[in-house]
Write an enzyme that holds these catalytic residues in place. Structure first.
Site, PDB file in Angstrom:
ATOM      1  N   SER A 122      23.146  27.679 -13.980  1.00 16.91           N
ATOM      2  CA  SER A 122      23.727  27.233 -12.712  1.00 16.91           C
ATOM      3  C   SER A 122      23.318  28.170 -11.569  1.00 16.91           C
ATOM      4  CB  SER A 122      25.255  27.106 -12.874  1.00 16.91           C
ATOM      5  OG  SER A 122      25.827  26.404 -11.805  1.00 16.91           O
ATOM      6  N   ASP A 133      24.908  15.153 -14.442  1.00 15.40           N
ATOM      7  CA  ASP A 133      25.428  16.422 -13.907  1.00 15.40           C
ATOM      8  C   ASP A 133      25.945  16.186 -12.483  1.00 15.40           C
ATOM      9  OD1 ASP A 133      25.754  18.988 -12.797  1.00 15.40           O
ATOM     10  OD2 ASP A 133      24.143  19.828 -14.018  1.00 15.40           O
ATOM     11  N   HIS A 139      27.673  19.215 -16.249  1.00 14.29           N
ATOM     12  CA  HIS A 139      27.132  20.518 -15.846  1.00 14.29           C
ATOM     13  C   HIS A 139      27.364  21.590 -16.915  1.00 14.29           C
ATOM     14  CE1 HIS A 139      25.360  22.983 -12.723  1.00 14.29           C
ATOM     15  NE2 HIS A 139      26.330  23.872 -12.816  1.00 14.29           N
TER      16      HIS A 139
END
Length: 200
Positions: A102, A152, A183
């Protein structure tokens, strides 16, 4: 930068640069490094920016909207830190593979977008395109693994395909792996990253 360094058992193995997601810290991804290659050295770093008390690697203006000025500053800061750490701990600066999730994957991506010699390779879990306005350095032969989510909510699928194209256009060898778990960083994508890494 706050960090943990763990010396690997094989000098020829790379040093993994572990870069956590928003709200994480330098301990979060240590199990990943050990799973992908237990013989590798590990440099796991904590982001220097706080957002509502949560560590990050650079500021953002909103969800998915990066503070580009801060991104540039923090990318250079991280690049310089890797060099300092390699001198301090004696690992090979030219044999560093980033493993980011991320926000950590985004700054790892920006290291690739900014410096030809920053990373030997990268494993990017749920990254976005860090900078659409820059010309990428020559990344000929640099191996990059991208794990993305078809569903996501934070990182739309086209971000992953755009990132793949931009890196490929700069010469990188990219493998794009799809999951359908939003995610989340899942064990199945870690296994896919490990399989990719084992063929390097």
């Amino acid at each position: 930068m706050e960090h943990i360094f763990q010396q690997g058992s094989r000098p020829a193995s790379p040093t993994f640069l572990m870069l956590h997601g928003t709200g994480g810290n330098e301990r979060d991804l240590l199990p990943l490094a050990g799973h992908i290659d237990p013989s590798a050295s590990v440099l796991s770093v904590r982001g220097n920016v706080l957002e509502n008390g949560m560590p990050r690697f650079f500021k953002r203006l909103a969800e998915g909207v990066f503070d580009m000025e801060d991104l540039a500053i923090r990318t250079k800061e991280l690049y310089d830190f890797i060099g300092q750490a390699s001198e301090k701990y004696g690992f090979d600066r030219s044999n560093v593979i980033a493993v980011g999730y991320s926000n950590g994957a985004n700054i790892a991506g920006n290291l690739l977008f900014t410096y030809a010699d920053a990373l030997k390779g990268a494993i990017l879990h749920h990254p976005m395109v860090p900078n659409r306005e820059t010309e990428l350095p020559d990344l000929t032969g640099t191996p990059v693994f991208i794990a993305a989510g078809t569903n996501d909510p934070i990182c739309p699928a086209e971000e992953s395909t755009d990132l793949e194209k931009l890196l490929q256009n700069a010469g990188a060898k990219v493998e794009l792996h799809w999951e359908s778990n939003g995610h989340q960083l899942t064990m199945s994508e870690v296994e896919a990253a490990k399989a990719w890494y084992s063929k390097l």
